[in-house]
Scaffold this motif. Structure first.
Motif, PDB file in Angstrom:
ATOM      1  N   GLN A 150       0.934  -1.144   0.053  1.00 41.74           N
ATOM      2  CA  GLN A 150       0.027  -0.104   0.081  1.00 41.74           C
ATOM      3  C   GLN A 150       0.950   1.292   0.134  1.00 41.74           C
ATOM      4  O   GLN A 150       0.599   2.202  -0.613  1.00 41.74           O
ATOM      5  CB  GLN A 150      -1.037   0.043   1.092  1.00 41.74           C
ATOM      6  N   ASP A 151       1.921   1.147   0.685  1.00 38.31           N
ATOM      7  CA  ASP A 151       3.020   2.234   0.668  1.00 38.31           C
ATOM      8  C   ASP A 151       3.472   2.627  -0.350  1.00 38.31           C
ATOM      9  O   ASP A 151       3.937   3.743  -0.760  1.00 38.31           O
ATOM     10  CB  ASP A 151       3.846   2.175   1.700  1.00 38.31           C
ATOM     11  N   ARG A 152       3.752   1.582  -1.216  1.00 36.68           N
ATOM     12  CA  ARG A 152       4.201   1.489  -2.521  1.00 36.68           C
ATOM     13  C   ARG A 152       3.284   2.148  -3.616  1.00 36.68           C
ATOM     14  O   ARG A 152       3.583   2.398  -4.798  1.00 36.68           O
ATOM     15  CB  ARG A 152       4.917   0.258  -2.933  1.00 36.68           C
ATOM     16  N   GLY A 153       1.987   2.034  -3.307  1.00 42.96           N
ATOM     17  CA  GLY A 153       1.191   2.825  -4.265  1.00 42.96           C
ATOM     18  C   GLY A 153       0.236   1.563  -4.776  1.00 42.96           C
ATOM     19  O   GLY A 153      -0.706   1.909  -5.553  1.00 42.96           O
ATOM     20  N   PHE A 154       0.284   0.423  -4.354  1.00 41.90           N
ATOM     21  CA  PHE A 154      -0.730  -0.539  -4.770  1.00 41.90           C
ATOM     22  C   PHE A 154      -2.091  -0.408  -3.933  1.00 41.90           C
ATOM     23  O   PHE A 154      -2.354  -0.598  -2.904  1.00 41.90           O
ATOM     24  CB  PHE A 154      -0.048  -2.007  -4.140  1.00 41.90           C
ATOM     25  N   TRP A 155      -2.983   0.236  -4.873  1.00 42.61           N
ATOM     26  CA  TRP A 155      -4.274   0.523  -4.585  1.00 42.61           C
ATOM     27  C   TRP A 155      -5.156  -0.662  -3.435  1.00 42.61           C
ATOM     28  O   TRP A 155      -5.551  -0.605  -2.604  1.00 42.61           O
ATOM     29  CB  TRP A 155      -5.166   1.031  -5.359  1.00 42.61           C
ATOM     30  N   ASN A 156      -4.700  -1.846  -4.102  1.00 49.02           N
ATOM     31  CA  ASN A 156      -5.463  -2.934  -3.404  1.00 49.02           C
ATOM     32  C   ASN A 156      -4.671  -3.721  -2.544  1.00 49.02           C
ATOM     33  O   ASN A 156      -4.695  -4.872  -1.986  1.00 49.02           O
ATOM     34  CB  ASN A 156      -6.081  -3.890  -4.384  1.00 49.02           C
ATOM     35  N   GLY A 157      -3.279  -3.222  -2.099  1.00 50.71           N
ATOM     36  CA  GLY A 157      -2.734  -3.501  -1.028  1.00 50.71           C
ATOM     37  C   GLY A 157      -1.669  -4.975  -1.643  1.00 50.71           C
ATOM     38  O   GLY A 157      -1.425  -4.925  -2.939  1.00 50.71           O
ATOM     39  N   LEU A 158      -1.778  -6.056  -0.810  1.00 48.86           N
ATOM     40  CA  LEU A 158      -0.824  -7.150  -1.165  1.00 48.86           C
ATOM     41  C   LEU A 158      -0.893  -7.633  -2.615  1.00 48.86           C
ATOM     42  O   LEU A 158      -1.874  -8.086  -3.231  1.00 48.86           O
ATOM     43  CB  LEU A 158      -1.241  -8.163  -0.359  1.00 48.86           C
ATOM     44  N   GLY A 159       0.338  -7.466  -3.332  1.00 46.98           N
ATOM     45  CA  GLY A 159       0.298  -7.705  -4.815  1.00 46.98           C
ATOM     46  C   GLY A 159      -0.134  -9.390  -5.172  1.00 46.98           C
ATOM     47  O   GLY A 159      -0.318  -9.399  -6.279  1.00 46.98           O
ATOM     48  N   TYR A 160       0.265 -10.086  -4.292  1.00 50.26           N
ATOM     49  CA  TYR A 160       0.320 -11.632  -4.695  1.00 50.26           C
ATOM     50  C   TYR A 160      -1.077 -12.306  -4.257  1.00 50.26           C
ATOM     51  O   TYR A 160      -1.941 -11.386  -3.743  1.00 50.26           O
ATOM     52  CB  TYR A 160       1.637 -12.208  -4.075  1.00 50.26           C
ATOM     53  N   HIS A 161      -1.380 -13.420  -4.762  1.00 48.41           N
ATOM     54  CA  HIS A 161      -2.451 -14.089  -4.347  1.00 48.41           C
ATOM     55  C   HIS A 161      -2.376 -15.024  -3.209  1.00 48.41           C
ATOM     56  O   HIS A 161      -3.101 -15.296  -2.635  1.00 48.41           O
ATOM     57  CB  HIS A 161      -3.169 -14.757  -5.672  1.00 48.41           C
ATOM     58  N   PHE A 162      -1.117 -15.511  -2.994  1.00 53.33           N
ATOM     59  CA  PHE A 162      -0.814 -16.524  -1.913  1.00 53.33           C
ATOM     60  C   PHE A 162       0.551 -15.840  -1.239  1.00 53.33           C
ATOM     61  O   PHE A 162       1.426 -15.661  -2.208  1.00 53.33           O
ATOM     62  CB  PHE A 162      -1.046 -17.829  -2.283  1.00 53.33           C
ATOM     63  N   LEU A 163       0.836 -15.998  -0.086  1.00 50.59           N
ATOM     64  CA  LEU A 163       1.912 -15.991   0.678  1.00 50.59           C
ATOM     65  C   LEU A 163       2.168 -17.269   1.527  1.00 50.59           C
ATOM     66  O   LEU A 163       1.481 -17.605   2.360  1.00 50.59           O
ATOM     67  CB  LEU A 163       1.977 -14.674   1.358  1.00 50.59           C
ATOM     68  N   ILE A 164       3.441 -17.605   1.351  1.00 48.49           N
ATOM     69  CA  ILE A 164       3.817 -19.166   2.208  1.00 48.49           C
ATOM     70  C   ILE A 164       4.899 -18.378   2.954  1.00 48.49           C
ATOM     71  O   ILE A 164       6.009 -18.110   2.653  1.00 48.49           O
ATOM     72  CB  ILE A 164       4.358 -20.251   1.305  1.00 48.49           C
ATOM     73  N   ASP A 165       4.568 -18.351   4.205  1.00 52.43           N
ATOM     74  CA  ASP A 165       5.099 -18.121   5.451  1.00 52.43           C
ATOM     75  C   ASP A 165       6.329 -18.774   5.829  1.00 52.43           C
ATOM     76  O   ASP A 165       6.424 -19.983   5.541  1.00 52.43           O
ATOM     77  CB  ASP A 165       4.328 -17.654   6.896  1.00 52.43           C
ATOM     78  N   ASN A 166       7.456 -18.352   6.503  1.00 46.18           N
ATOM     79  CA  ASN A 166       8.631 -19.055   7.026  1.00 46.18           C
ATOM     80  C   ASN A 166       8.709 -19.266   8.358  1.00 46.18           C
ATOM     81  O   ASN A 166       9.689 -19.457   8.850  1.00 46.18           O
ATOM     82  CB  ASN A 166       9.730 -18.383   6.414  1.00 46.18           C
ATOM     83  N   GLY A 167       7.572 -19.045   9.100  1.00 42.88           N
ATOM     84  CA  GLY A 167       7.647 -19.257  10.685  1.00 42.88           C
ATOM     85  C   GLY A 167       8.107 -17.986  11.318  1.00 42.88           C
ATOM     86  O   GLY A 167       8.288 -18.030  12.634  1.00 42.88           O
ATOM     87  N   THR A 168       7.983 -16.729  10.655  1.00 40.55           N
ATOM     88  CA  THR A 168       8.595 -15.751  11.552  1.00 40.55           C
ATOM     89  C   THR A 168       7.259 -14.669  11.776  1.00 40.55           C
ATOM     90  O   THR A 168       6.178 -14.951  11.278  1.00 40.55           O
ATOM     91  CB  THR A 168       9.489 -14.690  10.483  1.00 40.55           C
ATOM     92  N   LEU A 169       7.401 -13.967  12.846  1.00 42.37           N
ATOM     93  CA  LEU A 169       6.220 -12.938  13.063  1.00 42.37           C
ATOM     94  C   LEU A 169       5.113 -13.692  13.367  1.00 42.37           C
ATOM     95  O   LEU A 169       3.938 -13.206  13.177  1.00 42.37           O
ATOM     96  CB  LEU A 169       6.163 -11.966  11.997  1.00 42.37           C
ATOM     97  N   GLY A 170       5.084 -14.732  14.030  1.00 44.58           N
ATOM     98  CA  GLY A 170       4.085 -15.270  14.747  1.00 44.58           C
ATOM     99  C   GLY A 170       3.166 -16.368  13.890  1.00 44.58           C
ATOM    100  O   GLY A 170       2.259 -16.901  14.044  1.00 44.58           O
ATOM    101  N   LYS A 171       3.727 -16.421  12.399  1.00 45.91           N
ATOM    102  CA  LYS A 171       3.052 -17.382  11.551  1.00 45.91           C
ATOM    103  C   LYS A 171       3.766 -18.550  11.736  1.00 45.91           C
ATOM    104  O   LYS A 171       4.990 -18.834  11.983  1.00 45.91           O
ATOM    105  CB  LYS A 171       3.215 -16.606  10.066  1.00 45.91           C
ATOM    106  N   GLY A 172       2.932 -19.581  11.116  1.00 49.88           N
ATOM    107  CA  GLY A 172       3.652 -21.123  11.002  1.00 49.88           C
ATOM    108  C   GLY A 172       4.536 -21.114   9.835  1.00 49.88           C
ATOM    109  O   GLY A 172       4.441 -20.533   8.778  1.00 49.88           O
ATOM    110  N   ASP A 173       5.413 -21.935   9.983  1.00 52.54           N
ATOM    111  CA  ASP A 173       6.288 -22.189   8.821  1.00 52.54           C
ATOM    112  C   ASP A 173       5.733 -22.977   8.031  1.00 52.54           C
ATOM    113  O   ASP A 173       5.317 -24.244   8.153  1.00 52.54           O
ATOM    114  CB  ASP A 173       7.746 -23.041   9.584  1.00 52.54           C
ATOM    115  N   LEU A 205       6.891 -16.767  -1.547  1.00 53.54           N
ATOM    116  CA  LEU A 205       7.572 -17.326  -0.202  1.00 53.54           C
ATOM    117  C   LEU A 205       8.213 -16.324   0.428  1.00 53.54           C
ATOM    118  O   LEU A 205       9.230 -15.350  -0.166  1.00 53.54           O
ATOM    119  CB  LEU A 205       8.386 -18.330  -0.912  1.00 53.54           C
ATOM    120  N   VAL A 206       8.131 -16.002   1.765  1.00 52.51           N
ATOM    121  CA  VAL A 206       8.919 -15.404   2.512  1.00 52.51           C
ATOM    122  C   VAL A 206      10.455 -15.795   2.735  1.00 52.51           C
ATOM    123  O   VAL A 206      10.661 -16.968   2.958  1.00 52.51           O
ATOM    124  CB  VAL A 206       8.256 -15.038   4.035  1.00 52.51           C
TER     125      VAL A 206
END
Length: 270
Positions: A150-173, A205-206
């Motif tokens: 959003q800060d980069r100007g993407f009006w609809n926010g997150l540009g991807y359709h899926f994000l696969i986390d790596n176990g950081t920031l409270g998300k599962g690996d 993928l993160v």
């Protein structure tokens, strides 16, 4: 809360998505069209969609966890993710049934039994490619990247359709976060080259795979997601590309150390 318990023994939970040979039998309500899907509500699954589920981690015993709400997550999704009745989540958080929740909100999930990846599959003939990315960061989650985009100007926010986390920031690996663009079946903002924003599903993928490699859990989730999407949308293996492999793209993404050999091996079995 980061889940670090053992992986589930079962590959999938509940009904799997249809295979390529049975896609024509996918139930679609008359009001649902590829260009205007009805997204999931607070208490109901996406109208006209199949829902694929795969268990990521099993907890040793039911426990209370705190979940930070990601972009466009719903109580229905959280109920499926943690195998907890929606009514229990509403009650534990003093919410009225159907009351909306918002990104960043901290919710108590009582008696969580597992963490599942829950993938909604919408009838849509626009998706012809899958484009794989890395975030080029050591840490990440959907809400953070949504704000950055959003800060980069993407009006609809997150540009991807899926994000696969790596176990950081409270998300599962290996946790798969489903972005609003997918739930709404919107164009991506991940690869302008080759018109891939309009016809390519963006999976990130993160991690920074110019320096490191994805975790084994990330790779397991990526292969599962690729198989699910390729089977449902009849996307051939040679239409699964890295961002850098798209004609006209000037990037190293998803990184020089991304394990393409392993991915190609898996794709050959689909």
């Amino acid at each position: 809360m980061v889940f670090t318990t053992q992986a589930c023994s079962r590959q999938s939970c509940y009904a799997p998505p249809p295979t390529a040979s049975s896609i024509s039998a996918t139930p679609v309500k008359p009001s649902v069209t590829p260009s205007a899907p009805l997204p999931e509500s607070a208490t109901c699954p996406p109208s006209g969609a199949w829902v694929a589920e795969k268990c990521l981690t099993n907890l040793d015993s039911p426990r209370t966890v705190v979940h930070e709400v990601g972009p466009l997550e719903t109580i229905w999704r959280l109920s499926k993710m943690y195998n907890v009745p929606a009514e229990s989540i509403y009650s534990a958080n003093h919410l009225r049934p159907g009351e909306s929740i918002h990104i960043g909100q901290k919710l108590t999930i009582p008696n969580a039994k597992m963490l599942r990846n829950v993938i909604s599959l919408y009838p849509n003939n626009k998706w012809k490619y899958i484009i794989i990315h890395h975030t080029a960061t050591d840490i990440g989650k959907a809400s953070l990247i949504n704000r950055n985009h959003q800060d980069r100007g993407f009006w609809n926010g997150l540009g991807y359709h899926f994000l696969i986390d790596n176990g950081t920031l409270g998300k599962g690996d290996g946790q798969i976060e489903v972005a609003p663009r997918w739930i709404k079946q919107q164009n991506g903002a991940h690869c302008k080259a080759g018109g891939m924003n309009e016809k390519g599903i963006g999976i990130a993928l993160v991690g920074n795979f110019s320096q490191d490699v994805p975790t084994p859990s990330q790779m397991d989730s990526l292969v599962y997601l690729l198989k699910t999407l390729c089977n449902y949308y009849k996307i051939p293996a040679y239409h699964v590309k890295g961002h850098r492999d798209v004609d006209g793209a000037n990037t190293e993404c998803p990184g020089s150390r991304f394990p393409w050999y392993s991915v190609r091996q898996c794709l050959s079995t689909f």
